[in-house]
Design a protein around this motif. Structure first.
Motif, short mmCIF file in Angstrom:
data_model
loop_
_atom_site.label_atom_id
_atom_site.label_comp_id
_atom_site.label_asym_id
_atom_site.label_seq_id
_atom_site.Cartn_x
_atom_site.Cartn_y
_atom_site.Cartn_z
N VAL A 144 33.67 168.52 40.59
CA VAL A 144 34.84 169.36 40.91
C VAL A 144 35.10 169.37 42.41
N VAL A 145 34.06 169.54 43.21
CA VAL A 145 34.25 169.57 44.66
C VAL A 145 34.79 168.22 45.14
N THR A 146 34.24 167.14 44.62
CA THR A 146 34.72 165.80 45.00
C THR A 146 36.17 165.61 44.56
N HIS A 147 36.48 166.05 43.36
CA HIS A 147 37.86 165.96 42.87
C HIS A 147 38.81 166.77 43.76
N MET A 148 38.38 167.95 44.19
CA MET A 148 39.25 168.78 45.03
C MET A 148 39.44 168.16 46.41
N ILE A 149 38.45 167.44 46.92
CA ILE A 149 38.64 166.69 48.17
C ILE A 149 39.72 165.64 47.95
N GLU A 150 39.64 164.91 46.85
CA GLU A 150 40.64 163.88 46.53
C GLU A 150 42.02 164.51 46.34
N GLU A 151 42.09 165.56 45.54
CA GLU A 151 43.37 166.22 45.23
C GLU A 151 44.03 166.76 46.49
N THR A 152 43.26 167.47 47.30
CA THR A 152 43.81 168.08 48.51
C THR A 152 44.18 167.01 49.52
N GLY A 153 43.34 165.99 49.68
CA GLY A 153 43.64 164.90 50.60
C GLY A 153 44.90 164.16 50.22
N ARG A 154 45.07 163.90 48.92
CA ARG A 154 46.26 163.19 48.44
C ARG A 154 47.52 164.00 48.75
N HIS A 155 47.44 165.31 48.51
CA HIS A 155 48.61 166.14 48.77
C HIS A 155 48.85 166.36 50.26
N CYS A 156 47.81 166.26 51.07
CA CYS A 156 48.02 166.28 52.53
C CYS A 156 48.85 165.07 52.95
N GLY A 157 48.64 163.94 52.30
CA GLY A 157 49.46 162.77 52.56
C GLY A 157 50.91 163.01 52.18
N HIS A 158 51.11 163.67 51.04
CA HIS A 158 52.48 164.01 50.64
C HIS A 158 53.11 164.94 51.68
N LEU A 159 52.32 165.93 52.12
CA LEU A 159 52.83 166.87 53.12
C LEU A 159 53.19 166.15 54.42
N ASP A 160 52.40 165.14 54.81
CA ASP A 160 52.73 164.33 56.00
C ASP A 160 54.12 163.73 55.87
N ILE A 161 54.37 163.11 54.73
CA ILE A 161 55.63 162.41 54.51
C ILE A 161 56.79 163.40 54.46
N VAL A 162 56.63 164.48 53.70
CA VAL A 162 57.72 165.46 53.58
C VAL A 162 58.02 166.08 54.94
N ARG A 163 56.97 166.42 55.68
CA ARG A 163 57.18 167.03 57.00
C ARG A 163 57.92 166.06 57.93
N GLU A 164 57.55 164.81 57.91
CA GLU A 164 58.23 163.83 58.77
C GLU A 164 59.70 163.70 58.37
N LEU A 165 59.99 163.71 57.08
CA LEU A 165 61.38 163.63 56.63
C LEU A 165 62.16 164.89 56.98
N LEU A 166 61.48 166.03 57.00
CA LEU A 166 62.17 167.29 57.32
C LEU A 166 62.55 167.39 58.79
N ASP A 167 61.58 167.15 59.68
CA ASP A 167 61.87 167.41 61.09
C ASP A 167 61.27 166.39 62.05
N GLY A 168 60.73 165.29 61.51
CA GLY A 168 60.19 164.25 62.38
C GLY A 168 58.78 164.50 62.87
N THR A 169 58.17 165.61 62.47
CA THR A 169 56.81 165.91 62.92
C THR A 169 55.83 164.96 62.26
N THR A 170 55.01 164.33 63.09
CA THR A 170 53.98 163.44 62.59
C THR A 170 52.65 163.84 63.22
N GLY A 171 51.58 163.30 62.71
CA GLY A 171 50.27 163.59 63.28
C GLY A 171 49.23 163.73 62.21
N GLU A 172 48.04 164.08 62.65
CA GLU A 172 46.91 164.18 61.73
C GLU A 172 47.07 165.32 60.76
#
Length: 172
Positions: A144-172
């Motif tokens: 479960v902990v490993t799955h949650m690392i994968e799940e959260t990390g994957r959605h952080c990638g989605h958040l990166d893309i959405v944030r960049e499309l919203l206002d151009g903010t990029t970064g870690e």
């Protein structure tokens, strides 16, 4: 960057360089949890709810999804708690992604942070090798902990893309 969207200071906790398996795994999970919040902070409520992709994916929706997933895996499956709230249902399988004009990003972030705190409390009572009696697949807590690392990390990638499309903010 729109006038409403403001930059934020990066206060994410770094995972430990060394430690027990549980300390390392939870350190990376906590870093990713904080990254999800970091990607959302500084947005207006309207931008956090704005769709920039053909799907229902929004910053607010992703945080709601992550809050529901935290509660489902840790409280419901690991701890066996009944009546754990989620926004998805048989009638509305993507219910957590539905965000309205009255939904506050600050409240959504707080709910996600509360869900993460609930998960930490549950996890504090279990070892990684403990088998989850409420999982039909016989998962253990490590899975479960490993799955949650994968799940959260994957959605952080989605958040990166959405944030960049919203206002151009990029970064870690």
């Amino acid at each position: 960057m729109t006038q409403e969207n403001q930059p934020v200071t990066d206060t994410r906790p770094e995972p430990p360089d060394a430690g027990t398996e549980q300390e390392i795994l939870t350190g990376f999970l906590d870093f990713l949890r904080a990254t999800a919040v970091y990607k959302a902070e500084g947005l207006s409520d309207a931008d956090a709810a704005r769709r920039v992709l053909p799907s229902l994916t929004t910053v607010s929706g992703l945080l709601r999804h992550l809050a529901d997933v935290e509660r489902s895996w840790f409280r419901e499956r690991i701890d066996g708690q009944a009546d754990v709230p989620t926004r998805w249902s048989d009638e509305e399988p993507d219910g957590e992604f539905l965000v309205g004009p009255d939904d506050s990003l600050a409240e959504i972030i707080k709910d996600y942070e509360d869900a993460c705190a609930e998960s930490r409390e549950v996890l504090s009572r279990y070892g990684l090798d403990d088998v989850i009696p409420h999982s039909p697949s016989g998962h253990n807590v490590r899975w479960v902990v490993t799955h949650m690392i994968e799940e959260t990390g994957r959605h952080c990638g989605h958040l990166d893309i959405v944030r960049e499309l919203l206002d151009g903010t990029t970064g870690e």
